[in-house]
Motif scaffolding. Sequence first.
Motif, PDB file in Angstrom:
ATOM      1  N   GLU A  29     -23.466  59.417 -88.969  1.00 17.72           N
ATOM      2  CA  GLU A  29     -24.344  58.335 -88.945  1.00 17.72           C
ATOM      3  C   GLU A  29     -24.472  57.803 -87.423  1.00 17.72           C
ATOM      4  O   GLU A  29     -23.583  57.025 -87.190  1.00 17.72           O
ATOM      5  N   VAL A  30     -25.605  57.656 -86.843  1.00 18.63           N
ATOM      6  CA  VAL A  30     -25.709  57.443 -85.527  1.00 18.63           C
ATOM      7  C   VAL A  30     -26.036  55.760 -85.662  1.00 18.63           C
ATOM      8  O   VAL A  30     -27.543  55.483 -85.979  1.00 18.63           O
ATOM      9  N   LEU A  31     -25.541  54.861 -85.555  1.00 17.48           N
ATOM     10  CA  LEU A  31     -25.755  53.505 -85.919  1.00 17.48           C
ATOM     11  C   LEU A  31     -26.570  52.842 -84.694  1.00 17.48           C
ATOM     12  O   LEU A  31     -27.528  52.204 -85.099  1.00 17.48           O
ATOM     13  N   ASP A  32     -26.416  53.370 -83.362  1.00 16.40           N
ATOM     14  CA  ASP A  32     -27.489  52.789 -82.291  1.00 16.40           C
ATOM     15  C   ASP A  32     -27.175  53.529 -81.044  1.00 16.40           C
ATOM     16  O   ASP A  32     -26.199  54.296 -80.984  1.00 16.40           O
ATOM     17  N   THR A  33     -28.241  53.679 -80.279  1.00 13.33           N
ATOM     18  CA  THR A  33     -28.125  54.199 -78.738  1.00 13.33           C
ATOM     19  C   THR A  33     -28.098  52.995 -77.920  1.00 13.33           C
ATOM     20  O   THR A  33     -28.886  52.213 -77.981  1.00 13.33           O
ATOM     21  N   LEU A  34     -27.404  53.067 -76.696  1.00 16.37           N
ATOM     22  CA  LEU A  34     -27.088  52.040 -75.963  1.00 16.37           C
ATOM     23  C   LEU A  34     -27.201  52.627 -74.391  1.00 16.37           C
ATOM     24  O   LEU A  34     -27.023  53.818 -74.153  1.00 16.37           O
ATOM     25  N   ASN A  35     -27.554  51.676 -73.483  1.00 13.57           N
ATOM     26  CA  ASN A  35     -27.949  52.126 -71.997  1.00 13.57           C
ATOM     27  C   ASN A  35     -26.804  51.980 -71.179  1.00 13.57           C
ATOM     28  O   ASN A  35     -26.894  52.705 -70.296  1.00 13.57           O
ATOM     29  N   ASP A  36     -25.549  51.381 -71.413  1.00 12.92           N
ATOM     30  CA  ASP A  36     -24.510  51.444 -70.719  1.00 12.92           C
ATOM     31  C   ASP A  36     -23.060  51.077 -71.156  1.00 12.92           C
ATOM     32  O   ASP A  36     -22.948  50.723 -72.609  1.00 12.92           O
ATOM     33  N   GLY A  37     -22.171  50.889 -70.461  1.00 10.46           N
ATOM     34  CA  GLY A  37     -20.755  50.782 -70.954  1.00 10.46           C
ATOM     35  C   GLY A  37     -20.516  49.520 -71.609  1.00 10.46           C
ATOM     36  O   GLY A  37     -19.962  49.174 -72.547  1.00 10.46           O
ATOM     37  N   LYS A  38     -21.209  48.551 -70.840  1.00  8.14           N
ATOM     38  CA  LYS A  38     -21.131  47.006 -71.408  1.00  8.14           C
ATOM     39  C   LYS A  38     -21.749  46.994 -72.789  1.00  8.14           C
ATOM     40  O   LYS A  38     -21.215  46.103 -73.523  1.00  8.14           O
ATOM     41  N   GLU A  39     -22.819  47.623 -72.926  1.00 10.79           N
ATOM     42  CA  GLU A  39     -23.506  47.484 -74.245  1.00 10.79           C
ATOM     43  C   GLU A  39     -22.666  48.025 -75.321  1.00 10.79           C
ATOM     44  O   GLU A  39     -22.613  47.612 -76.404  1.00 10.79           O
ATOM     45  N   ALA A  40     -22.118  49.013 -75.075  1.00  8.12           N
ATOM     46  CA  ALA A  40     -21.385  49.876 -75.853  1.00  8.12           C
ATOM     47  C   ALA A  40     -19.900  49.035 -76.254  1.00  8.12           C
ATOM     48  O   ALA A  40     -19.537  48.931 -77.459  1.00  8.12           O
ATOM     49  N   VAL A  41     -19.376  48.469 -75.186  1.00  8.01           N
ATOM     50  CA  VAL A  41     -18.419  47.508 -75.711  1.00  8.01           C
ATOM     51  C   VAL A  41     -18.675  46.294 -76.527  1.00  8.01           C
ATOM     52  O   VAL A  41     -18.085  46.089 -77.543  1.00  8.01           O
ATOM     53  N   ASP A  42     -19.873  45.744 -76.143  1.00  8.94           N
ATOM     54  CA  ASP A  42     -20.195  44.682 -77.054  1.00  8.94           C
ATOM     55  C   ASP A  42     -20.354  45.232 -78.578  1.00  8.94           C
ATOM     56  O   ASP A  42     -20.286  44.409 -79.745  1.00  8.94           O
ATOM     57  N   TYR A  43     -20.874  46.326 -78.507  1.00 11.42           N
ATOM     58  CA  TYR A  43     -21.426  46.765 -79.850  1.00 11.42           C
ATOM     59  C   TYR A  43     -20.129  46.993 -80.735  1.00 11.42           C
ATOM     60  O   TYR A  43     -20.031  46.740 -81.867  1.00 11.42           O
ATOM     61  N   CYS A  44     -19.008  47.679 -80.167  1.00 14.50           N
ATOM     62  CA  CYS A  44     -17.860  48.207 -80.850  1.00 14.50           C
ATOM     63  C   CYS A  44     -17.079  46.828 -81.329  1.00 14.50           C
ATOM     64  O   CYS A  44     -16.536  46.836 -82.037  1.00 14.50           O
ATOM     65  N   LYS A  45     -17.372  45.841 -80.214  1.00  7.14           N
ATOM     66  CA  LYS A  45     -16.429  44.600 -80.806  1.00  7.14           C
ATOM     67  C   LYS A  45     -17.161  44.019 -81.822  1.00  7.14           C
ATOM     68  O   LYS A  45     -16.428  43.130 -82.706  1.00  7.14           O
ATOM     69  N   ASN A  46     -18.259  44.102 -82.275  1.00  5.99           N
ATOM     70  CA  ASN A  46     -19.096  43.256 -83.463  1.00  5.99           C
ATOM     71  C   ASN A  46     -19.508  44.017 -84.559  1.00  5.99           C
ATOM     72  O   ASN A  46     -20.101  43.742 -85.370  1.00  5.99           O
ATOM     73  N   ASN A  47     -19.058  45.484 -84.268  1.00  7.67           N
ATOM     74  CA  ASN A  47     -19.455  46.262 -85.436  1.00  7.67           C
ATOM     75  C   ASN A  47     -18.600  47.334 -85.828  1.00  7.67           C
ATOM     76  O   ASN A  47     -17.505  47.635 -84.982  1.00  7.67           O
ATOM     77  N   GLU A  48     -18.605  48.052 -87.098  1.00 13.98           N
ATOM     78  CA  GLU A  48     -17.410  48.848 -87.218  1.00 13.98           C
ATOM     79  C   GLU A  48     -18.035  50.430 -86.679  1.00 13.98           C
ATOM     80  O   GLU A  48     -18.841  50.898 -87.370  1.00 13.98           O
ATOM     81  N   VAL A  49     -17.277  50.987 -85.831  1.00 11.62           N
ATOM     82  CA  VAL A  49     -17.805  52.091 -85.232  1.00 11.62           C
ATOM     83  C   VAL A  49     -16.592  53.020 -85.160  1.00 11.62           C
ATOM     84  O   VAL A  49     -15.566  52.480 -84.793  1.00 11.62           O
ATOM     85  N   ASP A  50     -16.882  54.078 -85.551  1.00 10.52           N
ATOM     86  CA  ASP A  50     -15.683  55.190 -85.664  1.00 10.52           C
ATOM     87  C   ASP A  50     -15.477  55.856 -84.305  1.00 10.52           C
ATOM     88  O   ASP A  50     -14.380  56.043 -83.915  1.00 10.52           O
ATOM     89  N   VAL A  51     -16.663  56.611 -83.821  1.00  7.96           N
ATOM     90  CA  VAL A  51     -16.347  57.285 -82.491  1.00  7.96           C
ATOM     91  C   VAL A  51     -17.688  56.857 -81.579  1.00  7.96           C
ATOM     92  O   VAL A  51     -18.741  56.517 -82.026  1.00  7.96           O
ATOM     93  N   ALA A  52     -17.305  56.396 -80.433  1.00  9.07           N
ATOM     94  CA  ALA A  52     -18.206  56.073 -79.480  1.00  9.07           C
ATOM     95  C   ALA A  52     -18.379  57.193 -78.265  1.00  9.07           C
ATOM     96  O   ALA A  52     -17.559  57.796 -77.427  1.00  9.07           O
ATOM     97  N   LEU A  53     -19.341  57.821 -78.373  1.00 11.38           N
ATOM     98  CA  LEU A  53     -19.732  58.954 -76.999  1.00 11.38           C
ATOM     99  C   LEU A  53     -20.550  57.994 -76.047  1.00 11.38           C
ATOM    100  O   LEU A  53     -21.329  57.273 -75.728  1.00 11.38           O
TER     101      LEU A  53
END
Length: 212
Positions: A29-53
């Motif tokens: 299940e692809v939860l979201d697509t993001l533009n950069d590393g900062k957005e990825a960090v913020d998303y992982c801190k605020n949501n349950e994510v198994d794997v970040a590509l």
Amino acid sequence: MKIKIIIADDNSFIREGLKIILNTYEEFEVLDTLNDGKEAVDYCKNNEVDVALLDVRMPHMNGVEATKIISEETKTKPMILTTFDDDEYILDAIKNGAKGYLLKNNEPERIRDAIRSVYNGNSIIQDIVLEKIKSNLLETKETETKIDPTLFTTRERDIMSLIAKGYSNKEISKQLFISEGTVANYITSILGKTGLEHRTQIAIYFITGKVD
């Protein structure tokens, strides 16, 4: 239960295309697509994510920097998926906690299998990437190491040396005339003493003497 994934890449065509491909597999299940590393960090801190590509070169925060924060501050497993196999990126990503390093030119099934393996607790380094690490390590004198000799037994140092040369557990067992299970036990001991997570990090540590 599906494996929850996010994709961070500054190329919208790539990230949206990858999302479409991964969503064809029922296990993802692809939860979201993001533009950069900062957005990825913020998303992982605020949501349950198994794997970040994560791509490597991104604005605001690159994939290597994002890997470090995600690895240290969340339960998400970061995995580098990029077109770049630069030595600096590879080593830094692994040191910073990347559970996988894969190039984008792989078949979708290979990427699927790598994500699944990382989710299950394994570390995946693509062969071509691993060969690059090994060739760099072998350029260093075989006897040269900067590790603290008082921290490890002679046998542990022998095993670390062979890991740095790219030997598998099976090859190490034949070289040292011990069982594969014994090799695995020694590796577990080495990981425990260093706080490292997998054999590629052991190889780097054996040469550099640095954990991070």
